[in-house]
Write a protein that holds these residues in place. Structure first.
Motif, short mmCIF file in Angstrom:
data_model
loop_
_atom_site.label_atom_id
_atom_site.label_comp_id
_atom_site.label_asym_id
_atom_site.label_seq_id
_atom_site.Cartn_x
_atom_site.Cartn_y
_atom_site.Cartn_z
N ASN A 119 0.88 -1.28 -0.03
CA ASN A 119 -0.05 -0.04 0.05
C ASN A 119 0.81 1.31 0.05
O ASN A 119 0.54 2.18 -0.63
CB ASN A 119 -0.86 -0.05 1.20
CG ASN A 119 -1.98 -1.13 1.13
OD1 ASN A 119 -2.27 -1.46 0.03
ND2 ASN A 119 -2.50 -1.60 2.26
N GLU A 120 1.94 1.11 0.63
CA GLU A 120 2.86 2.39 0.80
C GLU A 120 3.30 2.66 -0.54
O GLU A 120 3.43 4.06 -0.92
CB GLU A 120 4.19 2.33 1.95
CG GLU A 120 5.09 1.29 1.42
CD GLU A 120 4.74 -0.19 1.69
OE1 GLU A 120 5.53 -1.02 1.07
OE2 GLU A 120 3.56 -0.39 2.11
N VAL A 121 3.69 1.66 -1.31
CA VAL A 121 4.35 2.16 -2.77
C VAL A 121 3.15 2.66 -3.69
O VAL A 121 3.36 3.64 -4.33
CB VAL A 121 4.72 0.73 -3.65
CG1 VAL A 121 5.22 0.96 -4.87
CG2 VAL A 121 6.08 0.28 -2.79
N VAL A 122 1.79 1.92 -3.78
CA VAL A 122 0.94 2.64 -4.51
C VAL A 122 0.43 3.92 -4.09
O VAL A 122 0.08 4.73 -4.85
CB VAL A 122 -0.30 1.40 -4.34
CG1 VAL A 122 -1.59 2.03 -5.06
CG2 VAL A 122 -0.09 0.21 -4.91
N THR A 123 0.42 4.28 -2.74
CA THR A 123 0.29 5.50 -2.09
C THR A 123 0.98 6.54 -2.81
O THR A 123 0.84 7.82 -3.09
CB THR A 123 0.00 5.58 -0.87
OG1 THR A 123 -1.09 4.73 -0.48
CG2 THR A 123 -0.44 6.99 -0.17
N ALA A 124 2.22 6.11 -2.73
CA ALA A 124 3.46 7.04 -3.13
C ALA A 124 3.25 7.41 -4.65
O ALA A 124 3.47 8.69 -4.99
CB ALA A 124 4.76 6.52 -2.54
N VAL A 125 2.99 6.34 -5.48
CA VAL A 125 3.11 6.67 -6.96
C VAL A 125 1.56 7.67 -7.09
O VAL A 125 1.60 8.54 -7.88
CB VAL A 125 2.77 5.45 -7.66
CG1 VAL A 125 2.51 5.64 -8.98
CG2 VAL A 125 4.30 4.68 -7.51
N ALA A 126 0.62 7.02 -6.51
CA ALA A 126 -0.78 7.85 -6.84
C ALA A 126 -0.84 9.40 -6.26
O ALA A 126 -0.99 10.10 -6.99
CB ALA A 126 -1.86 6.98 -5.79
N ASN A 127 -0.16 9.64 -5.00
CA ASN A 127 0.10 11.02 -4.72
C ASN A 127 1.03 11.66 -5.68
O ASN A 127 0.57 12.88 -5.88
CB ASN A 127 0.72 10.81 -3.17
CG ASN A 127 -0.33 10.60 -2.03
OD1 ASN A 127 -1.39 10.39 -2.48
ND2 ASN A 127 0.00 10.01 -0.88
#
Length: 426
Positions: free
Chosen positions: A210-218
């Protein structure tokens, strides 16, 4: 326990192939995000994939040149500074171009994403194609192309694509003089139209929690929006040539490059999987009929093969080889013999069994890690297909009959209708 070295282990066929499915997210700016979260290593691959803009024959190099120069500078970072920032974290950034898509790919340890993603975003939103870098790019590419144009097989492939696809992105190949038409203003305009979130698909593969997806999305959702001009990703219809024999003589050639084939159905067509079986029998692996005859038996070449290439709006079947210039006609006769043989005679069961196992084993072997699963997904997704394609594919490879393959050979393999390109001596 004593090993019995006289009895080989039991042979087990491939029963089913399970593919990893991604999680899908649609960002508010229209960018699509697919995530393949698997693996224990702290490594992730992120791809930003863009559909190429409509081909312009007057400016044939814009799609490829803009993609190739993405890393060559932004308004605040030079090419050297970009490279230093990426290298500092042990990451790797590369650009890739195909007829249908252009992409930027990042390989990095997940713990460094926070430092690297802003650099990638700057590249995708603020590349400026500096005049000095552009001049170097044009000079280097012209020199590379001039060297490649001395190679018979390179020229044969260009002539073959032009014959099959005409004045389209699939058929027009650059000439050295075309690089002079590249100007910074055109590249900036092309970049602004093409590299927009609505024309972008992001695919993450690796240890992607989730932290990777959140970083890319943000990073790629906030403050990245479409421009006023939408991306025109339509393409003109292909225009096959009327002349089907193309010969470019090279008097001093010791070898002749041969490329034969025709337009064929795309990946989405129901006949495609069975045609892949037929193609594998003919020339799709080292034990194929073309290799057995023209390399092993006749000694005309070091290698010959056939293949099928499926694109967004076209597809081709091809046979390619380089043979001794003195045996070029004889080699063509043998190719015709092998093509015709598939139409007139049923494939022996033992040969078909070998091909089935080779194809299923190759598919299974190509799924060695999560990134290869993501590659399979890309092929399906951009062809408008679902995962049931591979269910159908494996069933057809296992169960297609020799009678069905003969019918397909008679339907598609008409040697007289093949485009025949020869560069060298004939």
């Amino acid at each position: 326990m004593i090993l019995d070295r006289k009895t080989p282990p039991a042979f087990n066929g491939v029963e089913n192939i399970r593919l990893i499915h991604p999680e899908e997210t649609m960002l508010s700016n229209g960018c699509k995000l697919f995530t393949f979260n698997s693996g224990s290593q702290d490594l992730v691959r992120i791809e930003w994939i863009f559909s190429n803009l409509r081909f312009n024959a007057d400016k044939p190099l814009l799609n490829v040149a803009v993609n190739n120069m993405l890393n060559d500078g932004t308004s605040t970072l030079s090419a050297a500074q970009i490279a230093d920032k990426i290298d500092f974290y042990g990451a790797f950034l590369q650009v890739d171009y195909s007829f249908d898509h252009s992409q930027l790919t990042l390989y990095t340890l997940t713990k460094h994403l926070g430092a690297i993603l802003p650099v990638v975003k700057e590249i995708l939103t603020d590349s400026v194609f500096p005049e000095k870098e552009l001049a170097t790019y044009k000079r280097n590419q012209q020199q590379k192309l001039q060297v490649s144009l001395q190679k018979n097989d390179f020229v044969a492939r260009r002539l073959f694509n032009k014959a099959l696809f005409g004045e389209t992105i699939y058929g027009v190949a650059a000439e050295p003089a075309d690089f002079e038409s590249l100007v910074q203003e055109d590249m900036l305009s092309h970049f602004r139209q093409m590299y927009q979130p609505a024309n972008c698909t992001i695919i993450i593969a690796g240890k992607a929690g989730n932290e990777v997806v959140t970083a890319v999305a943000n990073t790629f959702e906030n403050s990245w929006s479409d421009n006023n001009e939408s991306a025109d990703i339509s393409q003109p219809a292909t225009q096959p040539a009327t002349e089907k024999f193309i010969y470019q003589e090279r008097p001093g050639a010791l070898q002749s490059a041969i490329r034969l084939g025709m337009p064929i159905v795309q990946l989405s067509h129901p006949d495609f999987p069975a045609l892949q079986v037929l193609n594998t029998v003919l020339g799709g692996y080292f034990g194929s009929r073309l290799m057995s005859n023209i390399r092993e038996d006749k000694g005309y070449t070091y290698g010959i093969g056939s293949g099928m290439a499926s694109f967004k709006q076209a597809a081709s079947f091809f046979i390619a080889s380089e043979v001794g210039a003195d045996v070029c006609k004889a080699a063509l006769t043998e190719v015709e013999k092998e093509v015709t043989g598939l139409k007139n005679e049923l494939i022996p069961d033992d040969e078909l069994s070998l091909v089935r196992n080779f194809m299923l084993g190759s598919l299974l072997g190509s799924l060695e890690n999560v990134m290869s699963h993501a590659d399979k997904f890309k092929s399906l997704y951009f062809s408008g297909l679902g995962y049931d394609y591979y269910d159908r594919y494996t069933e057809i490879v296992k169960n297609v009959t020799v009678e069905q393959l003969q019918q397909l050979a008679n339907k598609y393999y008409n040697f007289d209708d093949f485009y025949k390109v020869i560069v060298g001596k004939y």
